[in-house]
Design a protein around this motif. Structure first.
Motif, PDB file in Angstrom:
ATOM      1  N   MET A 183       0.834  -1.193   0.000  1.00  0.00           N
ATOM      2  CA  MET A 183       0.000   0.000   0.000  1.00  0.00           C
ATOM      3  C   MET A 183       0.875   1.251   0.000  1.00  0.00           C
ATOM      4  N   GLU A 184       0.619   2.151  -0.908  1.00  0.00           N
ATOM      5  CA  GLU A 184       1.464   3.351  -1.026  1.00  0.00           C
ATOM      6  C   GLU A 184       1.459   4.208   0.228  1.00  0.00           C
ATOM      7  N   LYS A 185       0.269   4.298   0.846  1.00  0.00           N
ATOM      8  CA  LYS A 185       0.137   5.145   2.034  1.00  0.00           C
ATOM      9  C   LYS A 185       1.057   4.637   3.160  1.00  0.00           C
ATOM     10  N   MET A 186       1.085   3.311   3.305  1.00  0.00           N
ATOM     11  CA  MET A 186       1.924   2.732   4.356  1.00  0.00           C
ATOM     12  C   MET A 186       3.398   2.954   4.045  1.00  0.00           C
ATOM     13  N   LYS A 187       3.770   2.782   2.782  1.00  0.00           N
ATOM     14  CA  LYS A 187       5.171   3.005   2.395  1.00  0.00           C
ATOM     15  C   LYS A 187       5.599   4.438   2.718  1.00  0.00           C
ATOM     16  N   SER A 188       4.720   5.394   2.447  1.00  0.00           N
ATOM     17  CA  SER A 188       5.123   6.781   2.703  1.00  0.00           C
ATOM     18  C   SER A 188       5.204   7.050   4.213  1.00  0.00           C
ATOM     19  N   LEU A 189       4.389   6.337   4.977  1.00  0.00           N
ATOM     20  CA  LEU A 189       4.470   6.452   6.442  1.00  0.00           C
ATOM     21  C   LEU A 189       5.835   5.927   6.938  1.00  0.00           C
ATOM     22  N   ILE A 190       6.245   4.815   6.365  1.00  0.00           N
ATOM     23  CA  ILE A 190       7.543   4.220   6.745  1.00  0.00           C
ATOM     24  C   ILE A 190       8.685   5.154   6.331  1.00  0.00           C
ATOM     25  N   GLU A 191       8.541   5.740   5.159  1.00  0.00           N
ATOM     26  CA  GLU A 191       9.568   6.690   4.701  1.00  0.00           C
ATOM     27  C   GLU A 191       9.614   7.934   5.583  1.00  0.00           C
ATOM     28  N   LYS A 192       8.449   8.328   6.036  1.00  0.00           N
ATOM     29  CA  LYS A 192       8.393   9.478   6.946  1.00  0.00           C
ATOM     30  C   LYS A 192       9.105   9.141   8.269  1.00  0.00           C
ATOM     31  N   LEU A 193       8.838   7.947   8.774  1.00  0.00           N
ATOM     32  CA  LEU A 193       9.496   7.511  10.011  1.00  0.00           C
ATOM     33  C   LEU A 193      11.008   7.513   9.838  1.00  0.00           C
ATOM     34  N   GLU A 194      11.457   7.044   8.679  1.00  0.00           N
ATOM     35  CA  GLU A 194      12.894   6.992   8.423  1.00  0.00           C
ATOM     36  C   GLU A 194      13.487   8.404   8.371  1.00  0.00           C
ATOM     37  N   LYS A 195      12.778   9.295   7.729  1.00  0.00           N
ATOM     38  CA  LYS A 195      13.286  10.643   7.524  1.00  0.00           C
ATOM     39  C   LYS A 195      13.207  11.487   8.795  1.00  0.00           C
ATOM     40  N   GLU A 196      12.066  11.425   9.458  1.00  0.00           N
ATOM     41  CA  GLU A 196      11.852  12.310  10.615  1.00  0.00           C
ATOM     42  C   GLU A 196      12.175  11.631  11.937  1.00  0.00           C
ATOM     43  N   ARG A 197      12.416  10.333  11.886  1.00  0.00           N
ATOM     44  CA  ARG A 197      12.770   9.534  13.069  1.00  0.00           C
ATOM     45  C   ARG A 197      11.685   9.527  14.135  1.00  0.00           C
ATOM     46  N   MET A 198      10.487   9.858  13.747  1.00  0.00           N
ATOM     47  CA  MET A 198       9.360   9.830  14.677  1.00  0.00           C
ATOM     48  C   MET A 198       8.079   9.934  13.886  1.00  0.00           C
ATOM     49  N   LEU A 199       6.996   9.456  14.479  1.00  0.00           N
ATOM     50  CA  LEU A 199       5.662   9.635  13.912  1.00  0.00           C
ATOM     51  C   LEU A 199       4.763  10.153  15.015  1.00  0.00           C
ATOM     52  N   SER A 200       3.582  10.613  14.641  1.00  0.00           N
ATOM     53  CA  SER A 200       2.616  11.018  15.665  1.00  0.00           C
ATOM     54  C   SER A 200       1.957   9.754  16.220  1.00  0.00           C
ATOM     55  N   LYS A 201       1.239   9.937  17.304  1.00  0.00           N
ATOM     56  CA  LYS A 201       0.544   8.819  17.929  1.00  0.00           C
ATOM     57  C   LYS A 201      -0.413   8.155  16.934  1.00  0.00           C
ATOM     58  N   GLY A 202      -1.172   8.987  16.238  1.00  0.00           N
ATOM     59  CA  GLY A 202      -2.125   8.481  15.259  1.00  0.00           C
ATOM     60  C   GLY A 202      -1.444   7.704  14.142  1.00  0.00           C
ATOM     61  N   GLU A 203      -0.312   8.233  13.685  1.00  0.00           N
ATOM     62  CA  GLU A 203       0.412   7.546  12.615  1.00  0.00           C
ATOM     63  C   GLU A 203       0.985   6.195  13.078  1.00  0.00           C
ATOM     64  N   PHE A 204       1.514   6.182  14.303  1.00  0.00           N
ATOM     65  CA  PHE A 204       1.995   4.897  14.831  1.00  0.00           C
ATOM     66  C   PHE A 204       0.854   3.891  14.929  1.00  0.00           C
ATOM     67  N   LEU A 205      -0.301   4.391  15.355  1.00  0.00           N
ATOM     68  CA  LEU A 205      -1.459   3.503  15.495  1.00  0.00           C
ATOM     69  C   LEU A 205      -1.828   2.902  14.137  1.00  0.00           C
ATOM     70  N   THR A 206      -1.847   3.741  13.109  1.00  0.00           N
ATOM     71  CA  THR A 206      -2.132   3.251  11.757  1.00  0.00           C
ATOM     72  C   THR A 206      -1.082   2.214  11.358  1.00  0.00           C
ATOM     73  N   LEU A 207       0.170   2.562  11.582  1.00  0.00           N
ATOM     74  CA  LEU A 207       1.243   1.656  11.185  1.00  0.00           C
ATOM     75  C   LEU A 207       1.108   0.301  11.897  1.00  0.00           C
ATOM     76  N   LEU A 208       0.918   0.356  13.204  1.00  0.00           N
ATOM     77  CA  LEU A 208       0.918  -0.885  13.984  1.00  0.00           C
ATOM     78  C   LEU A 208      -0.320  -1.740  13.760  1.00  0.00           C
ATOM     79  N   THR A 209      -1.440  -1.112  13.413  1.00  0.00           N
ATOM     80  CA  THR A 209      -2.663  -1.906  13.306  1.00  0.00           C
ATOM     81  C   THR A 209      -3.006  -2.311  11.880  1.00  0.00           C
ATOM     82  N   THR A 210      -2.393  -1.634  10.878  1.00  0.00           N
ATOM     83  CA  THR A 210      -2.823  -1.983   9.515  1.00  0.00           C
ATOM     84  C   THR A 210      -1.683  -2.411   8.591  1.00  0.00           C
ATOM     85  N   ILE A 211      -0.465  -2.534   9.105  1.00  0.00           N
ATOM     86  CA  ILE A 211       0.656  -2.868   8.218  1.00  0.00           C
ATOM     87  C   ILE A 211       0.480  -4.284   7.638  1.00  0.00           C
TER      88      ILE A 211
END
Ligand code: 5AD
Ligand code: FES
Length: 358
Positions: free
Chosen positions: A1-29
């Motif tokens: 899923m493109e959305k998930m890939k960009s979330l992972i790329e964001k984590l790599e670049k910014e070294r952090m995600l928001s609570k909501g983004e982590f929740l999305t990542l952890l529950t739908t990857i």
């Protein structure tokens, strides 16, 4: 899923995600995106450490403990474990063997055993540093006063492991008896940092009552603490504890968190733990391939090994130090890595960048 890939790329670049983004990542990857995340984390570790895996020789020198944590096999209330303490001479023997096998870090780990005074610990640090000046010493002996930590540091100890176990108050309460508090735990970690230790925090994955929200709190706590080391492993039940009937944590979830932590803290020292090797025969290899960069084989004398069972079925309890070292050597080579004969200190980001330029 493109959305998930960009979330992972964001984590790599910014070294952090928001609570909501982590929740999305952890529950739908998805499985495919998990592979992508692991690949990014592995590449990040490669950039910082090449194909070198740091080793630490673990010396479990006492299984006496005054605490009664509900998850732990050597908790005070467990009357069915043979208690032992290694003498200073036995500990020095372990270091001697370990040094010969290429270990340049010794981890002194034990229960919270009041029998060893601060002076005993200091004396031990002095002795080890006198005989092995090229080695780092890591302590993992629990909660102590600021003054005690300072004494250990001034004696020459380099690092300190104290997992926070969970960063959520309610969850902490459900894993520990009344007399232990998360506030105290966090204060200890703060003190250790302030004194100058390389500090290791960490948590169990899949411990009883743990929720995804708790795990996200762990990530936020770790981001804020900014530890040099992070140790995580699956929770595994021990038959003589109140959690005997609880479910284990899984390898997959642990690997996911190793990868996330690697992207959050690119130069951190992250072990592929014995618990991970216990939950799956290839767990430690998978941990390395998910971004971990440290292994911690056991140097304790074989006769006491099985008495340091924090959880059931712990691996390597019958093996000599040399066997574990060579076994791990082979396991790492098989996946394209090599054990380093090196203290393996934490290096600040700038030092890494310098290394890459020159
Ligand atoms: N399962 C997995 N890990 C455990 N630990 C203690 N008991 C267990 C268990 N049952 C971990 C804790 C502790 C570290 C030394 O071992 O996180 O900090
Ligand atoms: Fe201990 Fe393989 S690491 S036997």
């Amino acid at each position: 899923m493109e959305k998930m890939k960009s979330l992972i790329e964001k984590l790599e670049k910014e070294r952090m995600l928001s609570k909501g983004e982590f929740l999305t990542l952890l529950t739908t990857i998805s499985e495919e995106d998990t592979l992508f995340l692991r690949e990014r984390a592995r590449q990040t570790a490669r950039r910082h450490f090449g194909n070198k895996i740091y080793t630490r020789g673990l010396i479990e020198f006492t299984n006496y403990c005054k605490n009664d944590c509900y998850y732990c096999g050597i908790r005070r209330s467990n009357r069915n474990v043979e208690r032992y303490r290694l003498t200073k001479e036995q500990i020095m023997d372990c270091c001697g063997q370990g040094h010969g096998l290429g270990f340049r870090t010794f981890v002194l780990q034990g229960g919270e055993d009041g029998t060893y005074s601060d002076e005993d610990i200091v004396d031990l640090i002095h002795r080890i540093k006198a005989d092995y000046p090229d080695c780092a010493i890591t302590l993992s002996i629990g909660e102590k006063s600021y003054e005690s930590y300072l004494k250990y540091y001034q004696a020459g100890a380099d690092r300190y492991l104290l997992r926070h176990e969970t960063a959520n108050e309610d969850h902490y309460r459900r894993l520990h008896p009344e007399n232990l508090s998360l506030k105290q735990r966090k204060q200890c970690l703060k003190n250790l940092k302030e004194i100058g230790f390389q500090v290791g925090a960490g948590f169990m994955v899949g411990s009883p009552y743990q929720t995804t929200e708790h795990l996200i709190e762990d990530l936020f706590f770790i981001k804020e603490l900014d530890p040099e080391m992070v140790g995580i492993g699956p929770f595994l039940p021990h038959h003589e504890t109140p959690f005997a009937e609880e479910n284990k944590g899984t390898m997959e979830q642990t690997l996911l968190f190793i990868s996330i932590l690697r992207l959050m803290l690119p130069n951190a020292l992250i072990p592929s733990t014995t618990a991970l090797g216990t939950v799956n025969p290839l767990g430690r290899e998978q941990g390395i391939l998910s971004g971990a960069n440290v292994v911690m084989p056991n140097l304790s004398p074989t006769i006491v090994r099985k008495n340091y069972e924090l959880y059931d079925n712990k691996i390597c309890t019958g093996d000599e130090a040399a066997e574990c070292r060579f076994c791990l050597d082979g396991r790492m080579k098989k996946i394209g890595y090599e054990l380093a004969v090196d203290r393996g200190d934490y290096q600040k980001a700038e030092q890494h960048i310098k290394k890459q330029i020159y």
